[in-house]
Design a protein around this motif. Sequence first.
Motif, PDB file in Angstrom:
ATOM      1  N   UNK A  91       0.839  -1.188   0.000  1.00 14.57           N
ATOM      2  CA  UNK A  91       0.000   0.000   0.000  1.00 14.57           C
ATOM      3  C   UNK A  91       0.881   1.247   0.000  1.00 14.57           C
ATOM      4  N   UNK A  92       0.240   2.381  -0.246  1.00 10.63           N
ATOM      5  CA  UNK A  92       0.914   3.650  -0.026  1.00 10.63           C
ATOM      6  C   UNK A  92       1.733   4.134  -1.201  1.00 10.63           C
ATOM      7  N   UNK A  93       2.573   5.123  -0.900  1.00 12.59           N
ATOM      8  CA  UNK A  93       3.355   5.815  -1.913  1.00 12.59           C
ATOM      9  C   UNK A  93       4.640   5.050  -2.218  1.00 12.59           C
ATOM     10  N   UNK A  94       5.488   5.649  -3.032  1.00 16.70           N
ATOM     11  CA  UNK A  94       6.731   5.006  -3.460  1.00 16.70           C
ATOM     12  C   UNK A  94       7.680   4.779  -2.286  1.00 16.70           C
ATOM     13  N   UNK A  95       8.540   3.751  -2.406  1.00 15.13           N
ATOM     14  CA  UNK A  95       8.562   2.767  -3.481  1.00 15.13           C
ATOM     15  C   UNK A  95       7.498   1.690  -3.288  1.00 15.13           C
ATOM     16  N   UNK A  96       7.014   1.134  -4.411  1.00 17.44           N
ATOM     17  CA  UNK A  96       6.027   0.064  -4.366  1.00 17.44           C
ATOM     18  C   UNK A  96       6.741  -1.280  -4.327  1.00 17.44           C
ATOM     19  N   UNK A  97       6.263  -2.173  -3.492  1.00 17.85           N
ATOM     20  CA  UNK A  97       6.888  -3.479  -3.325  1.00 17.85           C
ATOM     21  C   UNK A  97       5.892  -4.580  -3.651  1.00 17.85           C
ATOM     22  N   UNK A  98       6.426  -5.730  -4.019  1.00 27.22           N
ATOM     23  CA  UNK A  98       5.613  -6.917  -4.283  1.00 27.22           C
ATOM     24  C   UNK A  98       6.111  -8.024  -3.363  1.00 27.22           C
ATOM     25  N   UNK A  99       5.203  -8.577  -2.546  1.00 34.68           N
ATOM     26  CA  UNK A  99       5.572  -9.577  -1.553  1.00 34.68           C
ATOM     27  C   UNK A  99       4.940 -10.926  -1.897  1.00 34.68           C
ATOM     28  N   UNK A 100       5.720 -11.989  -1.763  1.00 33.16           N
ATOM     29  CA  UNK A 100       5.185 -13.337  -1.927  1.00 33.16           C
ATOM     30  C   UNK A 100       4.300 -13.671  -0.738  1.00 33.16           C
ATOM     31  N   UNK A 101       3.090 -14.156  -1.006  1.00 28.46           N
ATOM     32  CA  UNK A 101       2.171 -14.541   0.065  1.00 28.46           C
ATOM     33  C   UNK A 101       1.793 -16.017  -0.033  1.00 28.46           C
ATOM     34  N   UNK A 102       2.399 -16.707  -0.976  1.00 25.47           N
ATOM     35  CA  UNK A 102       2.188 -18.149  -1.111  1.00 25.47           C
ATOM     36  C   UNK A 102       3.524 -18.806  -1.434  1.00 25.47           C
ATOM     37  N   UNK A 103       3.559 -20.112  -1.311  1.00 25.99           N
ATOM     38  CA  UNK A 103       4.722 -20.860  -1.779  1.00 25.99           C
ATOM     39  C   UNK A 103       4.652 -20.946  -3.301  1.00 25.99           C
ATOM     40  N   UNK A 104       5.742 -20.530  -3.981  1.00 27.36           N
ATOM     41  CA  UNK A 104       5.759 -20.512  -5.451  1.00 27.36           C
ATOM     42  C   UNK A 104       6.919 -21.401  -5.917  1.00 27.36           C
ATOM     43  N   UNK A 105       6.643 -22.581  -6.474  1.00 27.65           N
ATOM     44  CA  UNK A 105       7.721 -23.456  -6.941  1.00 27.65           C
ATOM     45  C   UNK A 105       8.497 -22.828  -8.097  1.00 27.65           C
ATOM     46  N   UNK A 106       9.714 -23.275  -8.295  1.00 25.59           N
ATOM     47  CA  UNK A 106      10.553 -22.777  -9.393  1.00 25.59           C
ATOM     48  C   UNK A 106       9.860 -23.014 -10.732  1.00 25.59           C
ATOM     49  N   UNK A 107       9.870 -21.983 -11.584  1.00 16.99           N
ATOM     50  CA  UNK A 107       9.269 -22.092 -12.903  1.00 16.99           C
ATOM     51  C   UNK A 107       7.803 -21.740 -12.962  1.00 16.99           C
TER      52      UNK A 107
END
Length: 784
Positions: free
Chosen positions: A587-603
């Motif tokens: 949320x909010x102003x800069x900088x914007x971040x993207x966070x993993x909220x699940x387990x994501x396998x390679x590929x």
Amino acid sequence: MEKTLNLKAMITKFLKEIKHKLGETMTHFDPEDDEEYMFAYLWGMHEAHRFLTPHVPAAAKSQESAEVCRSEGNRYYNMGNFETARSLYSKGIMLAPHPNLNDNSSSRGRSTPGGLSLQDTESIDNRSTYEDYDTLAICYANRSAVHLELGYFDDCLRDIDLAFQAGYPDETKLMKRKVRCLHARGKDDKPSKMEMLAIRHLHGRPREETFHERFRLYQQSQTGGHIFTESFRKSLLSESEVPTSKVSDPHPNIPALSSAVTLAYKPDRGRHIVTARDVYPGSLDIAMPRLKIINILAGETLLVEDSFCTCLKEASLARRCTTCCIRSINPVPCPTCSLTPSAAHMFRYCVSGYVTWLIVRVLRNVCRPRNRTRFMLTRVSCPFPALQVVFCSEECRTRGLADFHEQECEVLPALAAFSGDTPCVLAFRILMKLSFARLKELIPRLKKEAETLPPEKLGFNEDGIYSSYDFRAIYHLCSNKQHHTNKQLFGRCIEAFIVTKLLEMSRKYFVNSRGEPVCPSEEDVLLTGSTLVSLIMKLRCNIFTIKDLQVSYNFTGDVVGANVGTKVLATMSLLNHSCNPSAVPSYGSDPSSLYAVRFIPAGEEVTTFYGFRYFEKDTSARRHHLLIHYYFLCKCEACESDWPEKSHFPAEVSMKCVECAEAVSCKTGECRRCRVEKPKQGDKDVVRRNKKIGKEILRTVEAYTHIRNSQRFMDGNSEEDREVISKVIELMDRHVVLPCKLYYEAQETLQVYLNRAGKFMYVIPDKKEENLNDLSRFYWPLLA
């Protein structure tokens, strides 16, 4: 806002005028036609120039209105209502005429905008130059007095400097106030001669009020029954004091991305982001201000990006910085523009606010104790219909004026009519930021790239870098033009027509090499207009919302994100949608971040959500929203399996059989299907393997349930808590039949964890709101 600025009325009149030939006109707006052809047809219609040329009223300062604000601010100050007094002084500063910024910083021998150093009074001269800015100087000085009363010492010092710059005549009064502030916050600057004289009259040394101390005060207020003002609560979490995310190991060709992910392309998915290794809801590297980089726990950071361009909603213009979009309780105004009301209108609003304040005072004295809190929390303000552009600091004002705002000052009132349609404002600012000369140079090159380069190479510069600051990356975003109807394309061209007119009227876009306005040729207009048509289509499906994360003050209301504006993020726009996303933006102003909220396998593809997640709307509503706004039918797991509403999520956790993926009990591990299809020995092996995984799931769920309801989690974030939350989500993604109630709650708990590491504020809940969120209590409080 004047009727001439009503865009809907303008367009309605235009359509009525061409009603007799509307059918024939629509044939010239087809997805197969290029943008230049469509815009050229509309530009050639004399009816369009007659009805779609916006009227721009004067946007100037008003000494008379500023005086009304100042005098009413004095009234509230004398009554001890400092919050309302500060609001009125700030409005007076916004409305008062300002000196030229260059003259302001040079003729006094003072620091350039952004510097707050105050030299000895012997260097202050030539005050007669500033006799026209008395109201501005007095408003700054009076606001500094309010800040001193409220304990905002740095803001007080800045306003003292600004009052001197505007020509405040009483040096002694302000210098004494400055000395009090320096002592109050524990600053040991060497005093000037005037300060040395003032020190003799001051006694005591109030302790420094730091961010952490303010938060501890807030914690004490919860248990001690003290009530603080809304502005004080907001200041507890000043956005400038919140740590910002940082990608510890950036991608070599896409700097905004982590090396854990990379760019891929498929014809059915387009450009998208996939993981280069297994990604967990794990650790996060955050850069703390004035401290070394330390390990702060949250979802793993996959992307950190600054916006290419931002736009605030009209309701947020007076509360947030136009440049960086952070909340500002001590704003610095634009020196030129302000759409002001009349002094009579101002007086009526101020009197109304005064009467309201008296009513509240009476009610506070006569109400029973149990009802008194509601009135104590009521903020009395004196709003008035004025369009204000503010900045959080002189640095942001200098940068904002240089990038785009100085160019839009002339047409700001008309541009504000687009406040409900931010892609148009963003398109205007992007072209202003780019300049016409640069646009004319780039467009032929970018068109050639779109025709010759493979899709996965689009947006990269000559050095092979995909930069969030490069217009090239914005230009090559998806527009979904092929899915637009004739009516929609006609609407996009009308929007581009009005924005092109505003660019002309600004007298700052079509200029020669010396910066002087020139009359654009038809070729120049068509180039600008066609670029706007394309840009508006791309922005409509590639912009992100700037939100105020608001948490209930008494922990009984929803955790909500109030929309305050929009931003353009070139790298984050490459993410595709899932109703059960694997990553969520900050949320909010800069900088914007993207966070993993699940387990994501390679590929596997990294996804976010466009509007709604699986627990917010039912499948049909989500698919309808995506089809209308983004032109695709969602085929994610939640939509294809038609997951139910969250009220119908099963409470029991069932795991998937390791052999056939059927639902089995975590306790017994027995699978009916495997019992029938496999011999007894094979069945026993399956049960043993199921029970082993089931035991781990139950043990992790028990640990998660314990920490979720623990005082430690309510007190703040810890590494142990993060590990347990991450582990339970990972095990559910791998082995549990979804959806289930616990999976949803774990995702929400992780979201709480991430939000507590970012920017949010406490708000007073609306008693009429019935929608409650049990997890809202976990926001209390941040720091131990």
